[in-house]
Enzyme design. Structure first.
Site, short mmCIF file in Angstrom:
data_model
loop_
_atom_site.label_atom_id
_atom_site.label_comp_id
_atom_site.label_asym_id
_atom_site.label_seq_id
_atom_site.Cartn_x
_atom_site.Cartn_y
_atom_site.Cartn_z
N HIS A 110 -10.39 14.26 9.06
CA HIS A 110 -10.78 12.86 9.28
C HIS A 110 -12.11 12.58 8.56
CE1 HIS A 110 -7.81 13.01 12.50
NE2 HIS A 110 -7.97 11.73 12.70
N CYS B 40 0.79 -1.24 0.00
CA CYS B 40 0.00 0.00 0.00
C CYS B 40 0.82 1.29 0.00
CB CYS B 40 -1.00 -0.02 1.15
SG CYS B 40 -0.27 -0.02 2.82
#
Length: 270
Positions: free
Chosen positions: A255, A205
Site C-alpha cells: 500500500h 481506466c
C-alpha cells in the site's frame, strides 16, 4: 406518539426486507471457486474477497518499491468513486499503471495522462500496488510505449456508461457455486450484448490497463478489456477468486496509502 400495532408490524416488515435485500446483495456477485486448503491441501470452497487489505494486515511501501508495469488500484472519498464502488461491489474505483521514474499513466475524464506517483497518492484515500509475476523488462518498455502513444487520447465515456447496466446484469453469473468456466462464459455473453462487439480506441481506466498489457504480449485475460472494471483487476490477485478466467494471478506489492488499520499494524511491527 406511540406506534400502533399495524405501524410496528410494517416497520418490522420493512426492516426484514432490508435485511434480506442486504443478504441477497452480499450473495449475488460473490464468486466462488474450489481451492486447495493452504495447510492440508484438501479441496475447499473459496469466496471472492471483497476486502482491500490482504490477510497479513498489509504493508506500507514508498514509490521506489514500484517496478515499471505495476498495476495500481485506488479509491477516494468522492461521490464518483463511491458510486463506482457501489455499482461494482468493490473497494476500488480506479486503476493506473506505473511507468518508472515515479510516473504513472491513467485514463481519466480528460483523457489518457501521465503524472507523478506523489500526485496520485495525494488525490486518493487508498492506493495499493500489484505486480504480474512474469512481466519482463522488455514487456514493461512496451507498456510504457503504449502509454506514450495514447497519451492525450479521449476517455471512453460510452464504455463507462455501459458499465452500469452491465455491472448489474452480470451479478447473476456470479452467484455462489457457479463453476468458474460457466461464470466466465456467462459474463462474456452478457458483455457481448451489453457492450457490443466492436473495437474501441478510447479507454476507461481498467480497460487501459488491460490493453497496455495486451500490447506487451502479456494479456491478463482473454476476455474483452471493455468488460473489466477496477474491482475485476483486484480479484485477479493471489488468493482471490477472479470473476473471469485469468492467465496468472497478480502479486501484492504493498500500500502506498492505506486505511488506518494498516498504518497501525505497520507501526506495531516497527
Amino acid at each position: 406518539m406511540p406506534q400502533s400495532s399495524s405501524q410496528a408490524s410494517m416497520v418490522r416488515l420493512l426492516s426484514s426486507a432490508a435485511a434480506l435485500g442486504a443478504l441477497l446483495l452480499a450473495l449475488v456477485g460473490c464468486a466462488t471457486a474450489i481451492k486447495p486448503h493452504d495447510e492440508t491441501g484438501a479441496p475447499m470452497l473459496g469466496f471472492q474477497n471483497m476486502a482491500l487489505n490482504p490477510g497479513n494486515g498489509g504493508e506500507l511501501i514508498k514509490g521506489d518499491a514500484l517496478r515499471p508495469g505495476d498495476i495500481i488500484l485506488t479509491a477516494e472519498n468522492g461521490l464518483n468513486s463511491v458510486g463506482i464502488r457501489l455499482i461494482t461491489l468493490s473497494p476500488v474505483s480506479h486503476a493506473a499503471v506505473y511507468l518508472g521514474n515515479q510516473q504513472i499513466a491513467e485514463a481519466v475524464g480528460s483523457g489518457i495522462r501521465v503524472r507523478s506517483v506523489d500526485a496520485l497518492v495525494a488525490d486518493e484515500a487508498t492506493v495499493v500496488a500489484f505486480r504480474h509475476p512474469d512481466l519482463t523488462a522488455e514487456q514493461a518498455i512496451k507498456i510504457h510505449t503504449f502509454a506514450a502513444r495514447h497519451e492525450g487520447k479521449k476517455y471512453n465515456y460510452v464504455g463507462v456508461m455501459l458499465q452500469a447496466p452491465f455491472a448489474l446484469e452480470r451479478r447473476m453469473c456470479e452467484l455462489p457455486l457457479v463453476p468458474s468456466m460457466v461464470r466466465d462464459f456467462c459474463i462474456r455473453g452478457i458483455a457481448a450484448v451489453q457492450l457490443g462487439l466492436g473495437r474501441n480506441d478510447q479507454f476507461f481506466c481498467s480497460q487501459f490497463i488491460l490493453e497496455a498489457y495486451r500490447s506487451a504480449g502479456l494479456p491478463l485475460t482473454d476476455a474483452d478489456p471493455r468488460l473489466i472494471n477496477p474491482g475485476d483487476l483486484l480479484h485477479m490477485r493471489e488468493g482471490d477468486v477472479p470473476s473471469i478466467m485469468i492467465h496468472k494471478p497478480l502479486k501484492y506489492v504493498g500500500h502506498l496509502k492505506a486505511a488506518p488499520q494498516i498504518i497501525a499494524a505497520e507501526q506495531m511491527r516497527q
